[in-house]
Design an enzyme around this catalytic site. Structure first.
Site, mmCIF file in Angstrom:
data_model
loop_
_atom_site.group_PDB
_atom_site.id
_atom_site.type_symbol
_atom_site.label_atom_id
_atom_site.label_comp_id
_atom_site.label_asym_id
_atom_site.label_seq_id
_atom_site.Cartn_x
_atom_site.Cartn_y
_atom_site.Cartn_z
ATOM 1 N N GLU A 1 -3.585 -4.978 -14.698
ATOM 2 C CA GLU A 1 -4.675 -3.746 -14.608
ATOM 3 C C GLU A 1 -4.487 -2.834 -15.800
ATOM 4 O OE1 GLU A 1 -5.453 -3.200 -10.040
ATOM 5 O OE2 GLU A 1 -3.606 -2.750 -10.718
ATOM 6 N N HIS B 1 -1.081 -9.499 -2.263
ATOM 7 C CA HIS B 1 -2.015 -10.417 -2.967
ATOM 8 C C HIS B 1 -1.377 -11.315 -3.367
ATOM 9 C CE1 HIS B 1 -4.384 -6.801 -1.889
ATOM 10 N NE2 HIS B 1 -3.919 -5.986 -2.857
HETATM 11 C C1 BG6 Z 1 -4.981 -2.627 -4.226
HETATM 12 C C2 BG6 Z 1 -3.693 -2.172 -4.357
HETATM 13 O O1 BG6 Z 1 -4.579 -3.362 -3.066
HETATM 14 O O2 BG6 Z 1 -5.357 -3.959 -5.101
HETATM 15 C C3 BG6 Z 1 -4.050 -1.474 -6.034
HETATM 16 O O3 BG6 Z 1 -3.306 -1.224 -3.729
HETATM 17 C C4 BG6 Z 1 -4.715 -2.271 -6.996
HETATM 18 O O4 BG6 Z 1 -2.983 -0.592 -6.655
HETATM 19 C C5 BG6 Z 1 -5.775 -3.331 -6.329
HETATM 20 O O5 BG6 Z 1 -5.189 -1.661 -7.941
HETATM 21 C C6 BG6 Z 1 -6.246 -4.098 -7.324
HETATM 22 O O6 BG6 Z 1 -7.560 -5.091 -6.720
HETATM 23 P P1 BG6 Z 1 -8.505 -5.722 -7.295
HETATM 24 O O7 BG6 Z 1 -9.611 -6.275 -6.400
HETATM 25 O O8 BG6 Z 1 -9.125 -4.661 -8.271
HETATM 26 O O9 BG6 Z 1 -7.766 -6.703 -8.219
#
Ligand code: BG6
Length: 485
Positions: A212, A235
């Site tokens: 990210e 995740h």
């Molecule tokens: C969340 C985390 O579960 O997932 C965040 O707490 C993270 O820190 C986010 O940025 C990422 O989600 P996605 O869908 O944007 O990849």
């Protein structure tokens, strides 16, 4: 259990998740005619508001967060007219009674979506039960973080279980709502060609990256969590389990989750003896993202912190299929680009008939792009055109399926659309079962305990880079390079 519910209750209805994800998702479902006609949505939070005030805020959130051109006054009006609001202070039982009054008879089916700090799960569950809202026609969705370690996660699960049995508990991991993540199942189990190769005999290693570009953006919670607990525990381990699981006997919730939990339980514990070789925590310092200078983590936070904003690690799954195949996981904030993918490198051909003609081969790769674009790419070797008078030349070429193009007639959905619909309709397949969550925590707790024993703290990396150099060394030691798109 009744199937569709006719009331959805959103705790934290004035918060960021509701504005950015939940309300836009409900809008998407309503616009496709997928919400039950009689569905009422009751928002609740501490903020003093009435129905009209909540509806106004919800409309503003839709205008701000729906993709350009998707907002239509007609659909917004339909959705907004379903909305009601109850002010609720979690420490005051009277608020729960008011909520119960607004819901009316819960026998018509209620789904409650709870996204709150872990310490509040128990008081909320007890408050709901005290107000008669834990009856068999009420189901409960829980948003992460579900605790901060195995013990606190068990406490939450016990508190929930005291009133809501497992089949009415829907634990959210929003990655499971992503289209490409579900596509992993289709890729693996709706095609014949991958399964015979999907094992230690043919796969050299797997890389899972979730990178990210943004920092912590004022999220206080993050400093108590860190990348390992915020991203890997949930995740990334879910992605790993979908890549590694055995073919389930069916696509139902029990069959799929039974297979995932077997993988999670087969993760080899990371111990103090090997934690320094197999994990790299990092924390970003000042740097630049796409040429724009950004502050370091401590500066953003306003104090020093030993929380990791990056982690790279090498995992092993100790079972027949994956014996000896490293799974390299890497996730971080303030990386050079937003890029999430699963990269599978096959083994090289056992013998190259082209070597005597001066050509080298490289192993095939399968790259499943999750974000920002959804894609599936297979890298194959091909002969470079020509008469080969100076020897055969081979080159790796991509067989590329941009899913956005292949399915251009379909709207790209927010992950929560699928999850909210499944919650409303009562399908738990894409929700995480208690044994999965606890297996995930058990493995993560082992890493944290090993970090503590070895006194390992995050290594600095400049914002806008791919993490500390030790993360590069982690794979290079095995002769593996992180894939960069
Ligand atoms: C969340 C985390 O579960 O997932 C965040 O707490 C993270 O820190 C986010 O940025 C990422 O989600 P996605 O869908 O944007 O990849």
């Amino acid at each position: 259990m009744i199937e569709k519910v006719s009331t959805l209750v959103l705790f934290g209805a004035t918060g960021d998740l509701a504005a950015r994800m939940l309300l836009p998702s409900l809008y998407g479902l309503d616009s496709d005619g997928l919400l039950p006609d009689d569905l009422r949505i009751i928002g609740t939070a501490r903020t003093e508001l009435d129905d009209a005030g909540f509806r106004e805020r919800a409309d503003a959130a839709l205008r701000a967060h729906l993709p350009e051109g998707f907002y239509s006054a007609g659909v917004a009006e339909r959705l907004v007219s379903r909305l009601h609001y109850v002010t609720l202070d979690i420490t005051d039982q009277a608020g729960f009674a008011k909520l119960a009054g607004a819901i009316g008879d819960p026998c018509h089916g209620v789904a409650i979506f709870l996204s709150t700090a872990p310490s509040l799960f128990k008081p909320v569950i007890d408050g709901l039960a005290g107000a008669g809202l834990a009856c068999p026609t009420v189901r409960m969705a829980l948003e992460k973080p579900l605790g901060s370690d195995l013990e606190s996660s068990r406490e939450i699960n016990d508190a929930v279980h005291a009133h809501f049995p497992e089949d009415r508990t829907f634990r959210i991991d929003h990655y499971l709502g992503k289209e490409t993540v579900q596509n992993l199942l289709a890729l693996r189990f709706a095609n014949l060609m991958f399964e015979p190769l999907w094992n230690a005999a043919h796969i050299d290693h797997v890389q899972i990256t979730v990178a990210e570009t943004f920092g912590i953006e004022g999220r206080d919670y993050y400093d108590q969590a860190g990348a390992l607990r915020d991203m890997v525990q949930n995740h990334m381990l879910q992605l790993l389990s979908l890549v590694a699981m055995e073919p389930p006997g069916d696509l139902n919730a029990t069959a799929v989750r039974d297979e995932k939990v077997k993988v999670l339980r087969a993760l080899r514990p990371i111990t103090p003896a090997d934690v320094e070789q197999t994990t790299v925590p990092g924390q970003y310092t000042r740097g630049a993202i796409e040429g724009v200078p950004v502050r370091g983590y401590g500066e953003e936070l306003g104090r020093d912190s030993a929380t990791e904003t990056f982690v790279a690690l090498k995992a092993h799954i100790d079972n027949w299929r994956w014996k000896g195949v490293p799974f390299y996981l890497r996730t971080g904030k303030r990386m050079p680009m937003r890029d999430s993918e699963i990269f599978i490198q096959f083994k090289d051909v056992p013998f190259s008939i082209f070597a005597s003609r001066g050509a080298t081969t490289s192993p095939n790769k399968l790259i499943i792009g999750l974000q920002p674009e959804e894609s599936i790419e297979l890298r194959l070797m091909a002969k470079t055109p020509g008469l080969d008078r100076q020897g055969v030349r081979l080159r790796e070429i991509p067989l590329d399926i941009g899913l956005a193009n292949a399915f251009s007639e379909y709207r790209r959905r927010i992950a929560y659309e699928r999850l909210l619909l499944d919650l409303i309709e009562g399908d738990p397949t894409l929700f995480v079962r208690r044994d999965e969550v606890e297996a995930q925590w058990q493995w993560i707790d082992g890493i944290r305990a090993a970090w503590a024993e070895k006194g390992m703290t995050p290594r600095p990396y400049a914002a806008g880079t791919w993490g500390p150099s030790a993360a590069i060394a982690l794979t290079e030691r095995d002769g593996v390079t992180w894939h960069e798109s």
